[in-house]
Design a protein around this motif. Structure first.
Motif, PDB file in Angstrom:
ATOM      1  N   VAL A 267       6.325  -6.145   6.576  1.00 14.77           N
ATOM      2  CA  VAL A 267       5.577  -5.095   7.287  1.00 14.77           C
ATOM      3  C   VAL A 267       6.381  -4.543   8.460  1.00 14.77           C
ATOM      4  O   VAL A 267       6.287  -3.348   8.786  1.00 14.77           O
ATOM      5  N   LYS A 268       7.202  -5.398   9.100  1.00 15.23           N
ATOM      6  CA  LYS A 268       7.972  -4.954  10.261  1.00 15.23           C
ATOM      7  C   LYS A 268       9.142  -4.037   9.915  1.00 15.23           C
ATOM      8  O   LYS A 268       9.806  -3.517  10.820  1.00 15.23           O
ATOM      9  N   THR A 269       9.407  -3.827   8.616  1.00 12.12           N
ATOM     10  CA  THR A 269      10.376  -2.787   8.221  1.00 12.12           C
ATOM     11  C   THR A 269       9.788  -1.390   8.437  1.00 12.12           C
ATOM     12  O   THR A 269      10.505  -0.398   8.366  1.00 12.12           O
ATOM     13  N   LYS A 270       8.437  -1.341   8.632  1.00 20.61           N
ATOM     14  CA  LYS A 270       7.680  -0.132   8.993  1.00 20.61           C
ATOM     15  C   LYS A 270       7.830   1.019   7.986  1.00 20.61           C
ATOM     16  O   LYS A 270       8.204   2.134   8.360  1.00 20.61           O
ATOM     17  N   PRO A 271       7.566   0.757   6.691  1.00 20.47           N
ATOM     18  CA  PRO A 271       7.492   1.891   5.746  1.00 20.47           C
ATOM     19  C   PRO A 271       6.177   2.641   5.963  1.00 20.47           C
ATOM     20  O   PRO A 271       5.236   2.092   6.550  1.00 20.47           O
ATOM     21  N   TYR A 272       6.091   3.886   5.496  1.00 30.35           N
ATOM     22  CA  TYR A 272       4.839   4.620   5.712  1.00 30.35           C
ATOM     23  C   TYR A 272       3.751   4.152   4.742  1.00 30.35           C
ATOM     24  O   TYR A 272       2.558   4.377   4.979  1.00 30.35           O
ATOM     25  N   ARG A 273       4.166   3.481   3.637  1.00 31.29           N
ATOM     26  CA  ARG A 273       3.184   2.890   2.724  1.00 31.29           C
ATOM     27  C   ARG A 273       3.814   1.729   1.957  1.00 31.29           C
ATOM     28  O   ARG A 273       5.040   1.652   1.796  1.00 31.29           O
ATOM     29  N   ILE A 274       2.949   0.816   1.516  1.00 31.93           N
ATOM     30  CA  ILE A 274       3.362  -0.340   0.715  1.00 31.93           C
ATOM     31  C   ILE A 274       2.531  -0.355  -0.558  1.00 31.93           C
ATOM     32  O   ILE A 274       1.302  -0.214  -0.505  1.00 31.93           O
ATOM     33  N   VAL A 275       3.214  -0.512  -1.697  1.00 32.46           N
ATOM     34  CA  VAL A 275       2.540  -0.523  -2.997  1.00 32.46           C
ATOM     35  C   VAL A 275       2.726  -1.890  -3.639  1.00 32.46           C
ATOM     36  O   VAL A 275       3.840  -2.394  -3.740  1.00 32.46           O
ATOM     37  N   MET A 276       1.609  -2.507  -4.052  1.00 31.05           N
ATOM     38  CA  MET A 276       1.625  -3.781  -4.776  1.00 31.05           C
ATOM     39  C   MET A 276       0.826  -3.640  -6.061  1.00 31.05           C
ATOM     40  O   MET A 276      -0.077  -2.800  -6.152  1.00 31.05           O
ATOM     41  N   GLU A 277       1.173  -4.438  -7.054  1.00 27.69           N
ATOM     42  CA  GLU A 277       0.435  -4.397  -8.308  1.00 27.69           C
ATOM     43  C   GLU A 277      -0.903  -5.131  -8.157  1.00 27.69           C
ATOM     44  O   GLU A 277      -1.024  -6.052  -7.346  1.00 27.69           O
ATOM     45  N   THR A 278      -1.894  -4.728  -8.955  1.00 30.18           N
ATOM     46  CA  THR A 278      -3.191  -5.403  -8.966  1.00 30.18           C
ATOM     47  C   THR A 278      -3.038  -6.707  -9.737  1.00 30.18           C
ATOM     48  O   THR A 278      -2.621  -6.705 -10.893  1.00 30.18           O
ATOM     49  N   LEU A 279      -3.367  -7.824  -9.089  1.00 30.18           N
ATOM     50  CA  LEU A 279      -3.151  -9.138  -9.685  1.00 30.18           C
ATOM     51  C   LEU A 279      -4.448  -9.692 -10.264  1.00 30.18           C
ATOM     52  O   LEU A 279      -5.459  -9.771  -9.565  1.00 30.18           O
ATOM     53  N   ASN A 280      -4.414 -10.054 -11.535  1.00 25.96           N
ATOM     54  CA  ASN A 280      -5.548 -10.718 -12.181  1.00 25.96           C
ATOM     55  C   ASN A 280      -5.297 -12.225 -12.090  1.00 25.96           C
ATOM     56  O   ASN A 280      -4.804 -12.859 -13.029  1.00 25.96           O
ATOM     57  N   ILE A 281      -5.622 -12.812 -10.936  1.00 25.26           N
ATOM     58  CA  ILE A 281      -5.306 -14.224 -10.683  1.00 25.26           C
ATOM     59  C   ILE A 281      -6.066 -15.142 -11.644  1.00 25.26           C
ATOM     60  O   ILE A 281      -5.502 -16.107 -12.157  1.00 25.26           O
ATOM     61  N   GLN A 282      -7.344 -14.832 -11.911  1.00 20.99           N
ATOM     62  CA  GLN A 282      -8.140 -15.665 -12.815  1.00 20.99           C
ATOM     63  C   GLN A 282      -7.546 -15.688 -14.218  1.00 20.99           C
ATOM     64  O   GLN A 282      -7.494 -16.732 -14.865  1.00 20.99           O
ATOM     65  N   LYS A 303      -1.193 -11.256  -0.735  1.00 18.96           N
ATOM     66  CA  LYS A 303      -1.657  -9.866  -0.770  1.00 18.96           C
ATOM     67  C   LYS A 303      -2.650  -9.593   0.360  1.00 18.96           C
ATOM     68  O   LYS A 303      -2.606  -8.524   0.981  1.00 18.96           O
ATOM     69  N   ARG A 304      -3.526 -10.555   0.654  1.00 15.62           N
ATOM     70  CA  ARG A 304      -4.500 -10.390   1.734  1.00 15.62           C
ATOM     71  C   ARG A 304      -3.810 -10.219   3.080  1.00 15.62           C
ATOM     72  O   ARG A 304      -4.191  -9.375   3.894  1.00 15.62           O
ATOM     73  N   GLN A 305      -2.736 -11.019   3.310  1.00 14.80           N
ATOM     74  CA  GLN A 305      -2.001 -10.927   4.569  1.00 14.80           C
ATOM     75  C   GLN A 305      -1.274  -9.585   4.698  1.00 14.80           C
ATOM     76  O   GLN A 305      -1.270  -8.968   5.765  1.00 14.80           O
ATOM     77  N   ILE A 306      -0.661  -9.144   3.604  1.00 12.07           N
ATOM     78  CA  ILE A 306       0.013  -7.839   3.605  1.00 12.07           C
ATOM     79  C   ILE A 306      -0.993  -6.736   3.928  1.00 12.07           C
ATOM     80  O   ILE A 306      -0.715  -5.811   4.712  1.00 12.07           O
ATOM     81  N   LYS A 307      -2.176  -6.846   3.355  1.00 11.39           N
ATOM     82  CA  LYS A 307      -3.200  -5.807   3.501  1.00 11.39           C
ATOM     83  C   LYS A 307      -3.658  -5.659   4.953  1.00 11.39           C
ATOM     84  O   LYS A 307      -3.710  -4.545   5.491  1.00 11.39           O
ATOM     85  N   TYR A 308      -3.981  -6.796   5.623  1.00 10.29           N
ATOM     86  CA  TYR A 308      -4.499  -6.673   6.985  1.00 10.29           C
ATOM     87  C   TYR A 308      -3.385  -6.351   7.983  1.00 10.29           C
ATOM     88  O   TYR A 308      -3.623  -5.701   9.006  1.00 10.29           O
ATOM     89  N   LYS A 309      -2.134  -6.745   7.683  1.00  7.44           N
ATOM     90  CA  LYS A 309      -1.018  -6.408   8.570  1.00  7.44           C
ATOM     91  C   LYS A 309      -0.628  -4.937   8.440  1.00  7.44           C
ATOM     92  O   LYS A 309      -0.137  -4.330   9.395  1.00  7.44           O
ATOM     93  N   CYS A 310      -0.853  -4.364   7.258  1.00  4.63           N
ATOM     94  CA  CYS A 310      -0.661  -2.917   7.089  1.00  4.63           C
ATOM     95  C   CYS A 310      -1.657  -2.142   7.939  1.00  4.63           C
ATOM     96  O   CYS A 310      -1.310  -1.147   8.578  1.00  4.63           O
ATOM     97  N   GLU A 311      -2.898  -2.619   7.957  1.00  4.63           N
ATOM     98  CA  GLU A 311      -3.933  -1.981   8.787  1.00  4.63           C
ATOM     99  C   GLU A 311      -3.569  -2.086  10.268  1.00  4.63           C
ATOM    100  O   GLU A 311      -3.805  -1.157  11.043  1.00  4.63           O
ATOM    101  N   LYS A 312      -2.982  -3.212  10.650  1.00  6.19           N
ATOM    102  CA  LYS A 312      -2.594  -3.441  12.045  1.00  6.19           C
ATOM    103  C   LYS A 312      -1.542  -2.434  12.508  1.00  6.19           C
ATOM    104  O   LYS A 312      -1.601  -1.917  13.623  1.00  6.19           O
ATOM    105  N   TYR A 313      -0.557  -2.136  11.642  1.00  4.65           N
ATOM    106  CA  TYR A 313       0.534  -1.228  12.002  1.00  4.65           C
ATOM    107  C   TYR A 313       0.279   0.226  11.581  1.00  4.65           C
ATOM    108  O   TYR A 313       1.132   1.085  11.789  1.00  4.65           O
ATOM    109  N   GLY A 314      -0.858   0.490  10.949  1.00  3.09           N
ATOM    110  CA  GLY A 314      -1.163   1.851  10.511  1.00  3.09           C
ATOM    111  C   GLY A 314      -0.412   2.257   9.262  1.00  3.09           C
ATOM    112  O   GLY A 314      -0.148   3.452   9.043  1.00  3.09           O
TER     113      GLY A 314
END
Length: 373
Positions: A267-282, A303-314
């Motif tokens: 997240v600290k590389t500060k891209p304007y967006r981050i794209v991850m694949e949808t994971l079917n963990i089950q 994925k949860r950590q990436i998501k809330y840290k993206c919100e933190k940095y906008g």
């Protein structure tokens, strides 16, 4: 945004006894609520709201056999009722599995403390019917706390609260970053950086080996001390089980720390967006050959950590479509290779001749997700 703060508690012997009483009360009332909802369903009646069950709880306390419920705060029992009802509501929405009863052995010891009555001083917090408990760190003062929870991780007691914080808007780059997660590597980013799997390190393997030996040892001791249909628990068994809990705790902390360090570095590389694949963990966990490795990797938590840290940095967080062929698609010409195997670690396009690392190719495709769809 709302962020959690977790601080270690240093209770006295008497305070620790009271903490365990609160944990036992929360577990008992949670199981009582689940049982009431199940009985109600078997009788063909509607779901009981938590407000109605709280009134029943007041009558339940009049029972002479349950006078010990008065030893702890009333809010502990009330919140346990609400938690059990919320778990049913999430099940009805399809968000979680069917609620299960909490076991004394397997469930995480925790309980709720009223946020209004939680007071904070320098290096101490006030918990209901427990008193002022010393803390290892200073909780933020003069702010509103949400959902305070006290928990035990096998070695130490902790108090966790939600605190509202405001972060300044960061200046972001014009880079779209794709992240491909896996088992061999935790993450491979479209900028060429890769992050290793912590479970393949010498330190983790050494701890897992010791854990396996202790589990075998305690199993043998249980068989040696079998008395008819029951197993006698000796002092040696208690001692080994305590060591096993500590090793489980250490492994969990190592893995969680690695996930936090990796997600923060990305997240600290500060891209304007981050794209991850949808994971079917089950669905992934049904593979008997890979389920253990997937469980240790902690992909959902990552994925949860990436998501809330993206919100933190906008930063904009995007989840690619479940059926988007990020691994099979060529990042150069866009051609799809249908016969790609899991063992093929290098991607070779038969149309344009493009050759690239399989994970890097997938992450670049994820970075170009909007352009391709």
């Amino acid at each position: 945004m709302l962020l959690g703060r977790k601080v270690r508690l240093k209770p006295t012997v008497e305070q620790e006894k009271q903490l365990w009483k609160s944990v036992g009360t929360a577990r008992y009332i949670y199981n009582w609520t689940l049982n009431r909802q199940k009985e109600n369903y078997r009788n063909g009646e509607k779901f009981i709201p938590d407000g109605v069950l709280r009134k029943e709880l007041t009558q339940l306390k009049q029972n002479k056999e349950l006078l010990w419920l008065y030893d702890v705060s009333n809010n502990v029992a009330k919140q346990a009722v609400k938690d059990a009802c919320d778990s049913f509501k999430k099940f009805f929405k399809g968000e979680t599995a069917y609620p299960k009863f909490k076991s004394r052995r397997k469930s995480k010891p925790s309980f709720y403390n009223d946020n209004v009555k939680l007071k904070v001083k320098r290096s101490s917090v006030l918990l209901e019917k427990i008193g002022w408990v010393k803390t290892a760190e200073q909780l933020p003062m003069d702010c509103a706390y949400t959902n305070p929870r006290v928990s035990f991780d096998g070695k130490y007691w902790y108090v966790a609260v939600g605190v509202k914080q405001v972060f300044p808007q960061e200046e972001l780059t014009d880079i779209s970053l794709g992240i491909d997660v896996g088992i061999k590597l935790l993450a491979y980013c479209s900028n060429g950086k890769s992050y290793p799997n912590i479970n393949k390190t010498k330190e983790v393997k050494k701890i897992e080996k010791r854990l396996c030996r202790l589990q075998q040892s305690v199993s043998r001791k249980y068989k040696m001390n079998k008395e008819g249909n029951r197993f006698a628990k000796t002092c040696n068994i208690v001692k080994i089980e305590k060591d096993i809990r500590k090793l489980h705790r250490r492994l969990a902390n190592i893995r969680n720390n690695h996930l936090h360090q990796t997600s923060s570095a990305i997240v600290k590389t500060k891209p304007y967006r981050i794209v991850m694949e949808t994971l079917n963990i089950q669905g992934m966990m049904k593979n008997k050959h890979l389920s253990k490795a997937i469980q240790k990797q902690g992909l959902y938590e990552f994925k949860r950590q990436i998501k809330y840290k993206c919100e933190k940095y906008g930063i904009e967080f995007v989840e690619a479509d479940k059926w988007y062929p990020s691994s099979k698609r060529c990042s150069s010409c866009g051609n799809s290779k249908r016969n790609l195997k899991l063992s093929d670690r290098m991607y070779h396009c038969e149309t344009c001749g493009h050759t690239q690392n399989r994970d890097l190719n997938a992450s670049i495709n994820l970075a170009q997700y909007e352009l391709a769809t």
